[in-house]
Motif scaffolding. Structure first.
Motif, PDB file in Angstrom:
ATOM      1  N   CYS A   1       0.824  -1.208   0.000  1.00 61.59           N
ATOM      2  CA  CYS A   1       0.000   0.000   0.000  1.00 61.59           C
ATOM      3  C   CYS A   1       0.858   1.258   0.000  1.00 61.59           C
ATOM      4  O   CYS A   1       1.841   1.356   0.746  1.00 61.59           O
ATOM      5  CB  CYS A   1      -0.914   0.013   1.222  1.00 61.59           C
ATOM      6  N   LEU A   2       0.472   2.223  -0.846  1.00 59.74           N
ATOM      7  CA  LEU A   2       1.042   3.564  -0.842  1.00 59.74           C
ATOM      8  C   LEU A   2      -0.078   4.524  -0.453  1.00 59.74           C
ATOM      9  O   LEU A   2      -1.114   4.574  -1.119  1.00 59.74           O
ATOM     10  CB  LEU A   2       1.595   3.934  -2.222  1.00 59.74           C
ATOM     11  N   CYS A   3       0.121   5.296   0.625  1.00 62.68           N
ATOM     12  CA  CYS A   3      -0.953   6.129   1.162  1.00 62.68           C
ATOM     13  C   CYS A   3      -0.985   7.506   0.519  1.00 62.68           C
ATOM     14  O   CYS A   3       0.059   8.097   0.222  1.00 62.68           O
ATOM     15  CB  CYS A   3      -0.797   6.292   2.675  1.00 62.68           C
ATOM     16  N   GLN A   4      -2.199   8.008   0.330  1.00 63.06           N
ATOM     17  CA  GLN A   4      -2.392   9.377  -0.113  1.00 63.06           C
ATOM     18  C   GLN A   4      -2.069  10.331   1.040  1.00 63.06           C
ATOM     19  O   GLN A   4      -2.065   9.930   2.209  1.00 63.06           O
ATOM     20  CB  GLN A   4      -3.847   9.581  -0.556  1.00 63.06           C
ATOM     21  N   PRO A   5      -1.798  11.619   0.735  1.00 58.82           N
ATOM     22  CA  PRO A   5      -1.569  12.586   1.817  1.00 58.82           C
ATOM     23  C   PRO A   5      -2.754  12.623   2.782  1.00 58.82           C
ATOM     24  O   PRO A   5      -3.911  12.579   2.370  1.00 58.82           O
ATOM     25  CB  PRO A   5      -1.427  13.918   1.064  1.00 58.82           C
ATOM     26  N   GLY A   6      -2.444  12.695   4.065  1.00 58.52           N
ATOM     27  CA  GLY A   6      -3.488  12.744   5.079  1.00 58.52           C
ATOM     28  C   GLY A   6      -3.959  11.388   5.559  1.00 58.52           C
ATOM     29  O   GLY A   6      -4.790  11.310   6.458  1.00 58.52           O
ATOM     30  N   ARG A   7      -3.435  10.304   4.952  1.00 60.36           N
ATOM     31  CA  ARG A   7      -3.805   8.952   5.370  1.00 60.36           C
ATOM     32  C   ARG A   7      -2.579   8.238   5.917  1.00 60.36           C
ATOM     33  O   ARG A   7      -1.441   8.528   5.525  1.00 60.36           O
ATOM     34  CB  ARG A   7      -4.377   8.142   4.202  1.00 60.36           C
ATOM     35  N   THR A   8      -2.798   7.299   6.819  1.00 63.81           N
ATOM     36  CA  THR A   8      -1.680   6.568   7.401  1.00 63.81           C
ATOM     37  C   THR A   8      -2.139   5.193   7.855  1.00 63.81           C
ATOM     38  O   THR A   8      -3.302   4.824   7.692  1.00 63.81           O
ATOM     39  CB  THR A   8      -1.067   7.356   8.577  1.00 63.81           C
TER      40      THR A   8
END
Length: 676
Positions: A593-600
């Motif tokens: 998984c590669l997260c979008q900005p604001g997600r973790t």
């Protein structure tokens, strides 16, 4: 014509570049604004919930003990208790119950001394994203502990897999599932090999998200059935210096709330104000501890008011208990459990306010804390529980209801401080800080505190008071065919935990939390978010005593939360982890998984929460005798964005200059040679 076109082209290119740079700058500014407002706020929180008006509660005197309050459960039938006369209660727990003093109720609410206030949302978790998990390292705010519970005669094991999100809520499941344990008992200080016959879950925000002061609320459906005793659902906060179930972290720290020096408490309060040195960042002359505020602890069951163990109480099962637990407690002339307090035995009534359908919890006044490994009894101490029970009904176990706590620490604005508890916006209990100072010098808590939600099972909470004839009530096992191991349960308890509730795929009782939100007064400097604040630092103490906050085999008290990296397949099915939450949350690339900005989180399913202000900075500036500037997360983001914008402008300028000088961009063919 050609040169004209070139000129036009250059102008267009320059305008386009300037527009791109401006658009980039505008985008970054918008991102900055968003990040400033974000912090711990869930993006799914409705805008209507971003501000609340906080009036002072309509606070009432306690009703007469002999008068039964109205009840919201249609199956309830009142029983008048006999008229009581004041009697001094015995300190002996085994003494016969003492009748309640009669209090004269007022017909009108007590006038409020302070005006309405607007509080702003500073934390929210709406639990709308399905498939979230909370094992250590999964989430920036919550940790579902995975360990045995040795406190309160617990019959359960806390399993990290028994908590998760689905259908728009957090779900804590409790089931009759066995767990074999080989570990260290924090109470007996011995290695143990035992089997727990129940599993449940506890979420903590310990050392991740903490707050000091404000209004915290949650909308919940309670687990199980209202008339079957045995479950212990709770929603509460605890000072960050103690980590619940890690008993070594709480000895002589829980639930101390005394900042001034009292010589007789030097041994019993580990972080006494009398200590002459301020180790671990502690301020010299300021006592510290980990007080507990129980927003609610619920006890279901069939026993009605004015009967059996509730014979002298106008509230019976099911009820919610709302408590402040603090030390030092009253060391002498205490009321015995089950007795109403006599004159001078408890906290003054004029400074405690009670709402309708409530009754003082005379079954529990606190705890005598003794430690087997302490060098002397000077380390022992009493802690007090100022507690009020509120009558519940079947509707609280089938539909959503809101529990709320308004906590004001001592301050210039609020004097000695106060705490108010509410159910569906109706006052349950109000405590004024001046009522705490007189007996032993305790105070309304001012420690940064974390949030806990859990369901426990204990033979001390809601189980039948009297064992059936021939039943020893020593073992409790729903899976056993031996009567001696099942006879101590409330009727229907095991069947309830073995059945599968509608909308669920696994058996058990489900505690559903729709949301948790915190509001604070931006004009009150005492209201803070952070686990280690300038007034009440905790970071260095925890780092210096890390083993007390860890279980055997842990490398650190908490694991770091990765931003992505969870294994994924990209298959668009019901499991959001396979697609990293979807395009707005993350992408599945090369099986990870590669997260979008604001997600973790490993699967990008959590909001990337953070403290807006970093109070306790891990640096060495102060070692040089300098004062470090206040650093905020938005400030760091702003500096980064400014650097990016400047770099973009410089790059655009260089590109325009190269074109004016006649440079031409070239590309290589796939073999690495030649101009295309």
């Amino acid at each position: 014509m050609f040169s004209d076109r070139s000129a036009i082209g250059r102008v267009s290119s320059s305008s386009s570049s300037s527009s791109s740079t401006s658009l980039l700058a505008l985008t970054l500014i918008l991102l900055l604004i968003t990040s400033i407002n974000a912090g711990w706020i869930d993006e799914d929180t409705p805008r209507s919930a971003y501000t609340v008006v906080v009036p002072h509660a309509k606070q009432y005197w306690a009703p007469k003990h002999t008068k039964e309050p109205p009840h919201d459960d249609e199956t309830w039938s009142p029983t008048e208790s006999p008229t009581m006369t004041p009697t001094v209660a015995s300190n002996s727990p085994s003494s016969p119950p003492t009748p309640s003093p009669t209090y004269t109720p007022t017909s009108t609410p007590t006038p409020d001394p302070l005006p309405f206030s607007n509080f702003d949302l500073t934390m929210s978790d709406e639990f709308n994203t399905n498939g979230r998990t909370f094992k250590d390292g999964d989430d920036p705010m919550w940790t579902a502990i995975d360990k045995n519970d040795y406190t309160n005669n617990a019959l359960h094991y806390y399993d990290e897999g028994w908590a998760g999100t689905g259908e728009g809520s957090l779900n804590i499941r409790t089931s009759a599932t066995k767990t074999s344990i080989v570990g260290f008992n924090d109470i007996t200080l011995k290695k143990v090999h035992e089997t727990k016959n129940f599993k449940s879950a506890m979420l903590q925000s310990w050392n991740k998200f903490c707050f000091t002061g404000g209004l915290i609320e949650s909308e919940v459906i309670l687990p199980g059935k209202h008339d079957i005793g045995g479950l212990w659902p709770a929603f509460w906060i605890l000072g960050n210096l103690a980590r619940h179930t890690y008993v070594g972290s709480s000895n002589n720290i829980w639930p101390w709330s005394q900042s001034k020096c009292v010589e007789e408490h030097v041994d019993s309060q580990k972080l006494s104000a009398c200590l002459k040195t301020g180790h671990f960042g502690m301020e010299e002359g300021v006592g510290r501890g980990a007080p507990e505020i129980d927003i609610f602890e619920v006890q279901p069951g069939p026993v009605k008011h004015n009967t059996d163990q509730f014979g002298l109480m106008s509230v019976g099962q099911p009820f919610a208990s709302h408590s402040l637990q603090i030390a030092p407690g009253k060391s002498s002339k205490r009321p015995g459990p089950g007795n109403w307090p006599g004159p001078g035995e408890w906290y003054e009534k004029p400074k405690l306010k009670f709402g309708p359908e409530t009754c003082m919890n005379i079954a529990f006044y606190g705890t005598y804390n003794h430690f087997a490994d302490a060098p002397s009894t000077t380390y022992d101490y009493w802690s007090d529980a100022i507690s009020q029970n509120r009558q519940l009904g079947s509707k609280h176990f089938t539909g959503l209801h809101k529990f709320k706590l308004h906590w004001e620490p001592p301050s210039i604005k609020h004097g000695d401080g106060f705490i108010n508890w509410y159910l569906d916006d109706e006052l349950i209990l109000g405590i004024n800080g001046t009522s705490l100072k007189e007996p032993e010098g305790a105070e309304i808590p001012s420690e940064p505190s974390y949030v806990l939600v859990n369901t426990a099972i204990s033979k001390d909470w809601g189980f039948p008071k009297t064992c059936p004839e021939g039943c020893g009530c020593k073992e409790y096992d729903c899976e056993s065919v031996e009567w001696e191991k099942t006879c101590g349960f409330s009727p229907g308890f095991c069947d309830m935990l073995k059945s599968t509730e509608e909308g669920h795929s696994e058996p058990g009782a489900n505690y559903k939390i729709n949301f948790i939100r915190l509001y604070q007064d931006k004009d009150n400097p005492v209201h803070k978010v952070g686990c280690s604040t300038p007034e009440r630092p905790t970071r260095k103490w925890i780092e210096g005593n890390a083993k007390s906050y860890m279980k055997e085999g842990d490398a650190a008290p908490l694991k770091k939360v990765p931003r992505g990296g969870g294994k994924c397949t990209g298959a668009d099915n019901e499991d959001l982890r396979n697609i990293c939450g979807g395009l707005s949350f993350g992408l599945c690339k090369n099986g990870g998984c590669l997260c979008q900005p604001g997600r973790t989180g490993p699967y990008c399913l959590s909001n990337d929460g953070f403290d807006d202000v970093i109070w306790d900075i891990q640096d060495k500036v102060k070692d040089l005798g300098l004062t470090a500037p206040l650093v905020t997360a938005p400030f760091v983001i702003l500096i980064g964005m400014v650097v990016v914008v400047v770099a973009a402008v410089v790059w655009e300028g260089r590109q325009r200059r190269r074109k004016r000088l006649g440079y031409e961009q070239i590309r290589l063919d796939e073999k690495g040679g030649g101009v295309l």
